[in-house]
Design an enzyme around this catalytic site. Structure first.
Site, short mmCIF file in Angstrom:
data_model
loop_
_atom_site.label_atom_id
_atom_site.label_comp_id
_atom_site.label_asym_id
_atom_site.label_seq_id
_atom_site.Cartn_x
_atom_site.Cartn_y
_atom_site.Cartn_z
N THR A 85 96.47 -22.92 -23.69
CA THR A 85 96.76 -23.72 -24.80
C THR A 85 96.44 -25.33 -24.83
O THR A 85 97.22 -26.13 -24.18
CB THR A 85 98.42 -23.79 -25.10
OG1 THR A 85 98.93 -24.01 -23.75
CG2 THR A 85 99.01 -22.29 -25.29
N GLU A 150 105.59 -20.59 -16.45
CA GLU A 150 104.80 -20.54 -15.19
C GLU A 150 105.01 -21.88 -14.79
O GLU A 150 104.84 -22.94 -15.15
CB GLU A 150 103.60 -20.17 -15.22
CG GLU A 150 102.96 -19.61 -14.02
CD GLU A 150 103.96 -18.96 -13.02
OE1 GLU A 150 104.31 -17.87 -13.41
OE2 GLU A 150 104.55 -19.34 -12.18
N LEU A 152 103.47 -22.72 -11.44
CA LEU A 152 102.82 -22.80 -10.13
C LEU A 152 101.60 -24.05 -10.59
O LEU A 152 101.29 -24.59 -11.56
CB LEU A 152 101.80 -21.39 -9.92
CG LEU A 152 101.13 -20.87 -11.07
CD1 LEU A 152 99.76 -21.50 -11.31
CD2 LEU A 152 100.97 -19.45 -10.79
N GLU A 154 97.98 -25.61 -9.12
CA GLU A 154 96.77 -25.60 -8.87
C GLU A 154 96.81 -25.80 -7.58
O GLU A 154 97.21 -26.80 -6.71
CB GLU A 154 95.85 -26.30 -9.75
CG GLU A 154 95.71 -25.91 -11.21
CD GLU A 154 94.60 -26.46 -11.78
OE1 GLU A 154 93.69 -27.01 -11.20
OE2 GLU A 154 94.51 -26.24 -13.11
N LYS A 206 110.23 -25.73 -19.64
CA LYS A 206 108.66 -25.71 -19.05
C LYS A 206 108.29 -27.38 -19.15
O LYS A 206 107.97 -27.92 -18.42
CB LYS A 206 107.98 -24.85 -19.69
CG LYS A 206 106.50 -25.01 -19.38
CD LYS A 206 106.10 -24.78 -17.77
CE LYS A 206 104.59 -25.57 -17.64
NZ LYS A 206 103.98 -25.10 -16.34
N CYS A 262 97.57 -30.06 -17.15
CA CYS A 262 98.98 -29.70 -17.43
C CYS A 262 99.56 -31.03 -17.90
O CYS A 262 100.13 -31.15 -19.11
CB CYS A 262 99.90 -28.92 -16.34
SG CYS A 262 99.06 -27.39 -15.96
N LYS A 265 98.45 -33.25 -21.08
CA LYS A 265 98.43 -32.40 -22.33
C LYS A 265 99.99 -32.12 -22.39
O LYS A 265 100.50 -32.34 -23.50
CB LYS A 265 97.67 -30.97 -21.93
CG LYS A 265 98.09 -29.92 -22.83
CD LYS A 265 97.17 -28.74 -22.37
CE LYS A 265 97.50 -27.70 -21.44
NZ LYS A 265 98.71 -26.86 -21.72
C1 UGA Z 1 102.06 -29.26 -12.48
C2 UGA Z 1 103.36 -28.75 -12.02
O1 UGA Z 1 103.49 -29.49 -10.68
C3 UGA Z 1 103.63 -27.37 -12.00
O2 UGA Z 1 104.68 -27.05 -11.70
C4 UGA Z 1 103.02 -26.75 -13.36
O3 UGA Z 1 103.31 -25.14 -13.15
C5 UGA Z 1 101.67 -26.94 -13.61
O4 UGA Z 1 101.67 -28.50 -13.78
C6 UGA Z 1 101.63 -26.38 -15.16
O5 UGA Z 1 102.19 -26.91 -16.05
O6 UGA Z 1 100.77 -25.47 -15.15
P1 UGA Z 1 99.43 -29.15 -11.40
O7 UGA Z 1 98.88 -29.75 -12.62
O8 UGA Z 1 98.71 -27.89 -10.62
O9 UGA Z 1 100.91 -28.54 -11.51
O10 UGA Z 1 99.49 -30.29 -10.32
P2 UGA Z 1 100.39 -31.10 -9.29
O11 UGA Z 1 100.18 -30.93 -8.02
O12 UGA Z 1 101.72 -31.23 -10.11
O13 UGA Z 1 99.55 -32.56 -9.79
C7 UGA Z 1 99.67 -33.30 -11.14
C8 UGA Z 1 98.88 -34.58 -10.83
O14 UGA Z 1 99.97 -35.58 -10.38
C9 UGA Z 1 97.70 -34.90 -9.80
O15 UGA Z 1 96.97 -35.74 -10.55
C10 UGA Z 1 98.38 -35.43 -8.51
O16 UGA Z 1 97.55 -36.21 -7.89
C11 UGA Z 1 99.62 -36.21 -9.24
N1 UGA Z 1 100.51 -36.52 -8.26
C12 UGA Z 1 101.36 -35.51 -7.93
C13 UGA Z 1 100.81 -37.91 -8.05
O17 UGA Z 1 100.07 -38.96 -8.33
N2 UGA Z 1 101.78 -38.16 -7.16
C14 UGA Z 1 102.67 -37.06 -6.81
O18 UGA Z 1 103.67 -37.43 -6.01
C15 UGA Z 1 102.43 -36.04 -7.06
#
Ligand code: UGA
Length: 436
Positions: A85, A150, A152, A154, A206, A262, A265
């Protein structure tokens, strides 16, 4: 249970493989025949630790299959929709065309009483629209539509799927609830709570969760900016805040801004939903604007570290993926950072353990290198944009000997000022003191 998964992308493949591992019989269906052929040859199209082994074991065990035709849904008791999406070009709404296309394709084939479950991240009300489509096409089939978002991440997807904090099931229908309980039974024996809510609420949980996590990150990023001005240490501020259980320590790591497929968007799509309903989500608006601005602004740190100009200088950037353990560069902060450095006249060399191919279309003028040290060769500054494990213990003496100037800009705060001082680097971090 016999389960079909429409969409063998990130969420579909991980969820399908994990459901098969629970003992269900799963068919992952994708209209991309090339992708299905590759999966049938044992090739995994995405980079996710542990996924290849999980897929292989379950294919061998006869519980996981791949198909390019939708016909397999006829045998399924539950059909998950896990197609993309993306952000609709131009207006930021979630593009639901793949979801509706999938629903129309499977509708004529579904057995009566099948439960259709959306796993894709879809705006509030999408389940209602899916129900309308199915009612139109199959008025007497007794099909139920459930939202099961979901959560999770990456890079940690299998662990997250198998050890979820919660499973959200959005439906008021008792039979559909039972079907979902059966699918997730192996997990809730492990004490993962299932939260039964209505469908619109599940869809909103979500978006609200992602927007809240994005808010936490943006909050600490702004506190980091303040720390830089007042002489505080944001790592200690985050620790001091996080020890309060009401706040929690996670997602308080400052950095160059959040990226990925995620958060950017989903925050934008949530704002669109709110606007359509006449509600102002001012906090989420601010989060989205502050984060967009921050990514490019990181280039100013590099400029300052190089005494006011990067023109004609070589900057090595370590990390292109939006976070470690993925090859995903979508909305990665490294991209606007590098573009800004190039706009200011710098030559950029880069290395990422997994994301270089993905970065090339957005960053054609970068010199891609084979290792961190190759990127650092002759560089005037080295920027750490992604906290890959292998960047956490670089040989600082070796780096110093190959670089033109000993300058490190650590946008993920993975080093300490004292070790940088010992290694004779000028060191700039985020929200805490560096080495002049
Ligand atoms: C995120 C959510 O954490 C998941 O729970 C959700 O399922 C997913 O989106 C989704 O909607 O599919 P994701 O995008 O894989 O997961 O990655 P994250 O680990 O959450 O990190 C996202 C961004 O935030 C990264 O750029 C990371 O570097 C940044 N981040 C994360 C920070 O700058 N500081 C933090 O403390 C944590």
């Amino acid at each position: 249970m016999r389960v079909s998964m429409i969409g063998a992308g990130y969420v579909g493949l991980v969820s399908g493989a994990c459901f098969a591992d629970f003992g269900h019989h799963v068919t992952c269906i994708d209209k991309d025949a090339g992708r299905i052929a590759a999966l049938n040859r044992g090739e995994i199209p995405i980079f996710e630790p542990g996924l290849a082994d999980l897929v292989e074991a379950n294919v061998r065990g006869g519980r996981l299959e791949f198909a390019a035709e939708t016909s397999a849904v006829a045998e399924a008791e539950a059909v998950f929709i896990a197609v993309g999406t993306p952000s609709r070009r131009g207006d930021g709404y979630a593009d639901l065309s793949f979801v509706y296309e999938a629903v129309r394709a499977i509708a004529p084939l579904l057995a009566p009483n099948t439960v259709v479950i959306t796993k894709s991240t879809v705006p509030v009300g999408t389940g209602d629209e899916i129900e309308r489509i199915l009612r139109d096409l199959r008025p007497d089939a007794g099909l139920q539509v459930v939202s099961n978002p979901e959560f999770l991440r990456e890079g940690a997807a299998i662990q997250d799927f198998k050890h979820p904090d919660r499973i959200v099931v959005g439906t008021d229908d008792a039979r559909a609830r039972e079907a979902l309980a059966e699918i997730y039974r192996p997990l809730y024996l492990n004490a993962a709570p299932i939260l039964y809510v209505n469908r619109r609420t599940a869809e909103l949980i979500k978006y609200a969760s992602n927007a809240f996590l994005a808010t936490k990150i943006t909050f600490i990023n702004e506190i980091a900016d303040l720390c830089e001005q007042v002489g505080g240490d944001v790592q200690d501020v985050a620790r001091g805040m996080g020890l309060d259980n009401r706040i929690g320590s996670k997602f308080l790591h400052p950095g160059p801004g959040f990226g990925g497929s995620c958060f950017p968007k989903d925050t934008t799509a949530l704002l669109k939903t709110a606007q359509d309903h006449g509600v102002a989500l001012r906090i989420v608006e601010a989060v989205s604007a502050v984060n967009d601005h921050r990514k490019r602004a990181m280039a100013r740190k590099v400029v300052a570290a190089l005494d006011g100009s990067v023109r004609g200088k070589i900057v090595a950037v370590l990390g292109l993926a939006f976070k470690p353990n993925t090859d995903d560069t979508r909305d990665s902060p490294a991209i606007p950072l590098i573009t800004a450095l190039q706009d200011l006249g710098a030559k950029v060399r880069a290395y990422d353990p997994a994301g270089m191919e993905q970065a090339k279309p957005a960053l054609p003028a970068v010199d891609y290198c084979a290792s961190a040290y190759a990127a650092a060769q002759g560089a005037d500054a080295l920027v750490i944009a992604t906290e890959w494990e292998q960047f956490r213990a670089l040989d600082l003496a070796r780096l110093n000997s190959v670089m033109a100037q000993p300058v490190i800009v650590d946008l993920r705060n993975i080093y300490r000022a004292d070790e940088m001082k010992r290694a004779q680097f000028r060191y700039v971090a985020v929200g805490r003191a560096g080495v002049e």
